[in-house]
Structure formats: structure tokens, C-alpha cells
Design a protein around this motif. Structure first.
Motif, PDB file in Angstrom:
ATOM      1  N   GLU A   4       0.520  -1.197   0.075  1.00  0.00           N
ATOM      2  CA  GLU A   4       0.003  -0.082   0.068  1.00  0.00           C
ATOM      3  C   GLU A   4       0.778   1.345  -0.139  1.00  0.00           C
ATOM      4  N   ILE A   7       1.476   3.013  -3.324  1.00  0.00           N
ATOM      5  CA  ILE A   7       0.471   3.579  -4.171  1.00  0.00           C
ATOM      6  C   ILE A   7       0.579   5.083  -3.816  1.00  0.00           C
ATOM      7  N   LYS A  13      -8.246   7.168  -5.699  1.00  0.00           N
ATOM      8  CA  LYS A  13      -7.708   6.043  -6.265  1.00  0.00           C
ATOM      9  C   LYS A  13      -6.747   5.352  -5.217  1.00  0.00           C
ATOM     10  N   SER A  14      -6.273   5.779  -4.150  1.00  0.00           N
ATOM     11  CA  SER A  14      -5.617   5.133  -3.105  1.00  0.00           C
ATOM     12  C   SER A  14      -6.500   4.200  -2.504  1.00  0.00           C
ATOM     13  N   TYR A  17      -7.231   1.208  -4.716  1.00  0.00           N
ATOM     14  CA  TYR A  17      -5.951   0.280  -4.626  1.00  0.00           C
ATOM     15  C   TYR A  17      -5.940  -0.411  -3.316  1.00  0.00           C
TER      16      TYR A  17
END
Length: 107
Positions: A4, A7, A13-14, A17
Motif C-alpha cells: 500500500e 501507491i 484512487k488510493s 487500490y
């Protein structure tokens, strides 16, 4: 968490993801757990070996190694006692896990 951190920090978007990464990790763990016949027993074997090693044996060995000439006799005796307890507990756990694996393989 390490995946993570790769990213980019864009908020929308985070979150997506992170959601997909966590879902993928859980699903891959589920697939491995269901496909390996004795997954629980193998994890028990690994746990009995490494838990005692990491939590009891290695800290005492590192303490004795780092403070080689400055350790009192009481500290050394306590560390040796803790190391012996860790080795005995690890041996019993490993024996128990191996006997369960062998019993499952036979029957």
C-alpha cells in the motif's frame, strides 16, 4: 502495508487500490489454505518452531552476546533458564505438530 505504501497518495484512487490489494491478499490466502491439505498443521509446526525462537530464545542470546563481559551471574542464569524453557517448549510443540501431521498422513 508495504504494498500500500507504493501507491501514489491520490485519495480516491488510493482507497480503491488498498481495497483491491487487501481483497487479493485475503483471497490468495484462502486459496492456499483450501488447496494445501494440512495447512493448519503446517502452520502449527512453523509457529511452534519460530514463535519460541523469536520470542524467548533469540532475545536472550542477543542480550548475552551484546553484553558479553558485563552480564552478572544472575542475569546469565536467568537468560540460560529462559533459553532452556524456550527450547523445551519448542521441542514439545514441534513434536506435537509433527505427530499430528504423521497421524493425518497415515489415516
Amino acid at each position: 502495508m508495504s504494498l500500500e505504501e507504493l501507491i501514489p497518495s491520490n485519495q480516491a484512487k488510493s482507497f480503491l487500490y488498498c481495497f483491491f490489494i487487501r481483497t487479493g491478499l485475503v483471497l490468495s490466502t484462502l486459496v492456499i489454505g483450501l488447496s494445501v491439505p494440512f495447512f493448519g498443521l503446517v502452520m502449527s509446526l512453523i509457529g511452534s518452531l519460530f514463535t519460541m525462537l523469536v520470542s524467548l530464545i533469540l532475545p536472550c542470546v542477543c542480550f548475552l552476546k551484546i553484553l558479553r563481559g558485563k552480564v552478572t551471574r544472575l542475569q546469565a542464569a536467568l537468560c540460560v533458564t529462559i533459553i532452556m524453557v524456550g527450547v523445551v517448549c519448542s521441542s514439545f510443540g514441534t513434536y506435537s505438530a509433527l505427530s499430528e501431521i504423521i497421524k493425518s498422513l497415515r489415516g
